[in-house]
Write a protein that holds these residues in place. Structure first.
Motif, PDB file in Angstrom:
ATOM      1  N   ARG A  20      -1.306   9.317  29.699  1.00 45.65           N
ATOM      2  CA  ARG A  20      -0.095  10.081  30.012  1.00 45.65           C
ATOM      3  C   ARG A  20       0.921   9.204  30.742  1.00 45.65           C
ATOM      4  NH1 ARG A  20      -2.888  15.483  32.668  1.00 45.65           N
ATOM      5  NH2 ARG A  20      -3.024  16.731  30.767  1.00 45.65           N
ATOM      6  N   LEU A  21       0.454   8.469  31.748  1.00 46.37           N
ATOM      7  CA  LEU A  21       1.351   7.622  32.528  1.00 46.37           C
ATOM      8  C   LEU A  21       1.880   6.451  31.700  1.00 46.37           C
ATOM      9  CD1 LEU A  21      -0.436   7.566  35.998  1.00 46.37           C
ATOM     10  CD2 LEU A  21       1.490   8.989  35.272  1.00 46.37           C
ATOM     11  N   THR A  22       1.031   5.883  30.857  1.00 46.25           N
ATOM     12  CA  THR A  22       1.458   4.781  29.993  1.00 46.25           C
ATOM     13  C   THR A  22       2.561   5.244  29.053  1.00 46.25           C
ATOM     14  OG1 THR A  22      -0.704   3.710  30.125  1.00 46.25           O
ATOM     15  CG2 THR A  22       0.676   3.124  28.245  1.00 46.25           C
ATOM     16  N   SER A  23       2.396   6.417  28.481  1.00 45.43           N
ATOM     17  CA  SER A  23       3.416   6.976  27.588  1.00 45.43           C
ATOM     18  C   SER A  23       4.721   7.218  28.344  1.00 45.43           C
ATOM     19  CB  SER A  23       2.896   8.282  26.977  1.00 45.43           C
ATOM     20  OG  SER A  23       3.874   8.866  26.159  1.00 45.43           O
ATOM     21  N   LEU A  24       4.619   7.736  29.545  1.00 43.98           N
ATOM     22  CA  LEU A  24       5.793   7.974  30.382  1.00 43.98           C
ATOM     23  C   LEU A  24       6.508   6.662  30.684  1.00 43.98           C
ATOM     24  CD1 LEU A  24       7.570   9.749  32.254  1.00 43.98           C
ATOM     25  CD2 LEU A  24       5.790   9.438  34.015  1.00 43.98           C
ATOM     26  N   CYS A  25       5.765   5.654  31.111  1.00 49.60           N
ATOM     27  CA  CYS A  25       6.366   4.348  31.416  1.00 49.60           C
ATOM     28  C   CYS A  25       7.034   3.756  30.187  1.00 49.60           C
ATOM     29  CB  CYS A  25       5.303   3.380  31.950  1.00 49.60           C
ATOM     30  SG  CYS A  25       4.739   3.747  33.613  1.00 49.60           S
ATOM     31  N   SER A  26       6.370   3.823  29.061  1.00 46.50           N
ATOM     32  CA  SER A  26       6.928   3.269  27.819  1.00 46.50           C
ATOM     33  C   SER A  26       8.216   3.974  27.429  1.00 46.50           C
ATOM     34  CB  SER A  26       5.912   3.381  26.682  1.00 46.50           C
ATOM     35  OG  SER A  26       4.803   2.556  26.940  1.00 46.50           O
ATOM     36  N   ALA A  27       8.243   5.300  27.557  1.00 44.92           N
ATOM     37  CA  ALA A  27       9.438   6.068  27.194  1.00 44.92           C
ATOM     38  C   ALA A  27      10.622   5.706  28.088  1.00 44.92           C
ATOM     39  CB  ALA A  27       9.149   7.565  27.267  1.00 44.92           C
ATOM     40  N   VAL A  28      10.378   5.616  29.380  1.00 49.35           N
ATOM     41  CA  VAL A  28      11.456   5.280  30.312  1.00 49.35           C
ATOM     42  C   VAL A  28      11.898   3.832  30.110  1.00 49.35           C
ATOM     43  CG1 VAL A  28      12.050   5.016  32.766  1.00 49.35           C
ATOM     44  CG2 VAL A  28      10.808   7.049  31.980  1.00 49.35           C
ATOM     45  N   ALA A  29      10.938   2.927  29.932  1.00 46.02           N
ATOM     46  CA  ALA A  29      11.275   1.522  29.700  1.00 46.02           C
ATOM     47  C   ALA A  29      12.120   1.380  28.439  1.00 46.02           C
ATOM     48  CB  ALA A  29       9.999   0.682  29.592  1.00 46.02           C
ATOM     49  N   ASP A  30      11.730   2.066  27.384  1.00 43.12           N
ATOM     50  CA  ASP A  30      12.480   2.006  26.126  1.00 43.12           C
ATOM     51  C   ASP A  30      13.902   2.519  26.325  1.00 43.12           C
ATOM     52  OD1 ASP A  30      12.603   1.483  23.253  1.00 43.12           O
ATOM     53  OD2 ASP A  30      12.677   3.670  23.042  1.00 43.12           O
ATOM     54  N   ALA A  31      14.044   3.627  27.052  1.00 49.14           N
ATOM     55  CA  ALA A  31      15.370   4.199  27.300  1.00 49.14           C
ATOM     56  C   ALA A  31      16.256   3.249  28.106  1.00 49.14           C
ATOM     57  CB  ALA A  31      15.243   5.538  28.020  1.00 49.14           C
ATOM     58  N   LEU A  32      15.636   2.406  28.926  1.00 47.61           N
ATOM     59  CA  LEU A  32      16.399   1.491  29.773  1.00 47.61           C
ATOM     60  C   LEU A  32      16.508   0.080  29.191  1.00 47.61           C
ATOM     61  CD1 LEU A  32      14.963   2.534  33.257  1.00 47.61           C
ATOM     62  CD2 LEU A  32      17.226   3.088  32.316  1.00 47.61           C
ATOM     63  N   GLY A  33      15.865  -0.141  28.035  1.00 49.24           N
ATOM     64  CA  GLY A  33      15.887  -1.470  27.443  1.00 49.24           C
ATOM     65  C   GLY A  33      15.025  -2.476  28.189  1.00 49.24           C
ATOM     66  N   LEU A  34      13.975  -1.988  28.831  1.00 50.80           N
ATOM     67  CA  LEU A  34      13.041  -2.835  29.578  1.00 50.80           C
ATOM     68  C   LEU A  34      11.759  -3.026  28.784  1.00 50.80           C
ATOM     69  CD1 LEU A  34      13.354  -1.116  33.087  1.00 50.80           C
ATOM     70  CD2 LEU A  34      14.414  -3.272  32.365  1.00 50.80           C
ATOM     71  N   PRO A  35      10.992  -4.066  29.088  1.00 56.93           N
ATOM     72  CA  PRO A  35       9.677  -4.186  28.464  1.00 56.93           C
ATOM     73  C   PRO A  35       8.768  -3.086  29.011  1.00 56.93           C
ATOM     74  CG  PRO A  35       9.943  -5.868  30.145  1.00 56.93           C
ATOM     75  CD  PRO A  35      11.274  -5.175  30.002  1.00 56.93           C
ATOM     76  N   PRO A  36       7.726  -2.694  28.279  1.00 53.77           N
ATOM     77  CA  PRO A  36       6.834  -1.628  28.753  1.00 53.77           C
ATOM     78  C   PRO A  36       6.277  -1.875  30.160  1.00 53.77           C
ATOM     79  CG  PRO A  36       6.344  -2.149  26.479  1.00 53.77           C
ATOM     80  CD  PRO A  36       7.345  -3.183  26.952  1.00 53.77           C
ATOM     81  N   SER A  37       6.081  -3.149  30.508  1.00 46.86           N
ATOM     82  CA  SER A  37       5.552  -3.465  31.838  1.00 46.86           C
ATOM     83  C   SER A  37       6.629  -3.396  32.917  1.00 46.86           C
ATOM     84  CB  SER A  37       4.937  -4.870  31.829  1.00 46.86           C
ATOM     85  OG  SER A  37       5.944  -5.832  31.502  1.00 46.86           O
ATOM     86  N   GLY A  38       7.871  -3.052  32.538  1.00 47.29           N
ATOM     87  CA  GLY A  38       8.974  -3.009  33.478  1.00 47.29           C
ATOM     88  C   GLY A  38       9.102  -1.715  34.245  1.00 47.29           C
ATOM     89  N   VAL A  39       8.187  -0.772  34.025  1.00 40.25           N
ATOM     90  CA  VAL A  39       8.180   0.509  34.732  1.00 40.25           C
ATOM     91  C   VAL A  39       6.758   0.789  35.201  1.00 40.25           C
ATOM     92  CG1 VAL A  39       8.607   3.001  34.525  1.00 40.25           C
ATOM     93  CG2 VAL A  39      10.077   1.392  33.310  1.00 40.25           C
ATOM     94  N   VAL A  40       6.619   1.297  36.406  1.00 43.65           N
ATOM     95  CA  VAL A  40       5.312   1.627  36.979  1.00 43.65           C
ATOM     96  C   VAL A  40       5.291   3.118  37.293  1.00 43.65           C
ATOM     97  CG1 VAL A  40       3.787   1.250  38.965  1.00 43.65           C
ATOM     98  CG2 VAL A  40       5.052  -0.667  37.984  1.00 43.65           C
ATOM     99  N   ALA A  41       4.153   3.789  37.070  1.00 44.24           N
ATOM    100  CA  ALA A  41       4.014   5.208  37.410  1.00 44.24           C
ATOM    101  C   ALA A  41       2.697   5.453  38.123  1.00 44.24           C
ATOM    102  CB  ALA A  41       4.086   6.074  36.156  1.00 44.24           C
ATOM    103  N   ALA A  42       2.727   6.387  39.056  1.00 45.99           N
ATOM    104  CA  ALA A  42       1.528   6.790  39.783  1.00 45.99           C
ATOM    105  C   ALA A  42       1.420   8.309  39.740  1.00 45.99           C
ATOM    106  CB  ALA A  42       1.585   6.323  41.235  1.00 45.99           C
ATOM    107  N   LEU A  43       0.214   8.805  39.519  1.00 48.05           N
ATOM    108  CA  LEU A  43      -0.036  10.247  39.496  1.00 48.05           C
ATOM    109  C   LEU A  43      -0.521  10.706  40.861  1.00 48.05           C
ATOM    110  CD1 LEU A  43      -0.374  12.981  38.034  1.00 48.05           C
ATOM    111  CD2 LEU A  43      -2.670  12.220  37.366  1.00 48.05           C
TER     112      LEU A  43
END
Length: 109
Positions: A20-43
């Protein structure tokens, strides 16, 4: 690097929560033009969600902590985060809350 703090119910399964968190990070990174590793999420798992009338199914809540990225990029990132939360937690898109927090204020979706 945007950091997302998610408050939602846990799947009680690390693999599902991580997906779930990986999908969230990927979606936000994509929207911002960042690599998938460019966003971090914690539950931050919530045990119970309630209104003044009593317990309800949990609403996923997310605060994205990051620098000002401009109105359009922020709006796109919030929409992507809301969609990923709704899909990941199996809830309606209207039943999520997403906010972008900067040192100067916050924007909500």
């Amino acid at each position: 690097m945007p950091v997302i703090q998610v408050t939602a119910t846990s799947a009680k399964d690390d693999a599902t929560d991580a997906a779930r968190l990986t999908s969230l990070c990927s979606a936000v990174a994509d929207a911002l033009g960042l690599p998938p590793s460019g966003v971090v999420a914690a539950l931050c798992a919530s045990a119970v969600t309630s209104t003044g009338s009593g317990a309800i199914n949990g609403w996923p809540l997310a605060v994205i902590h990051g620098s000002d990225r401009g109105e359009e990029a922020t709006r796109n990132a919030l929409a992507a985060a809301a969609a990923a939360l709704a899909d990941g937690w199996g809830t309606a898109r209207g039943d999520v809350w997403v906010e972008w927090a900067t040192a100067g204020g916050a924007v909500s979706h």
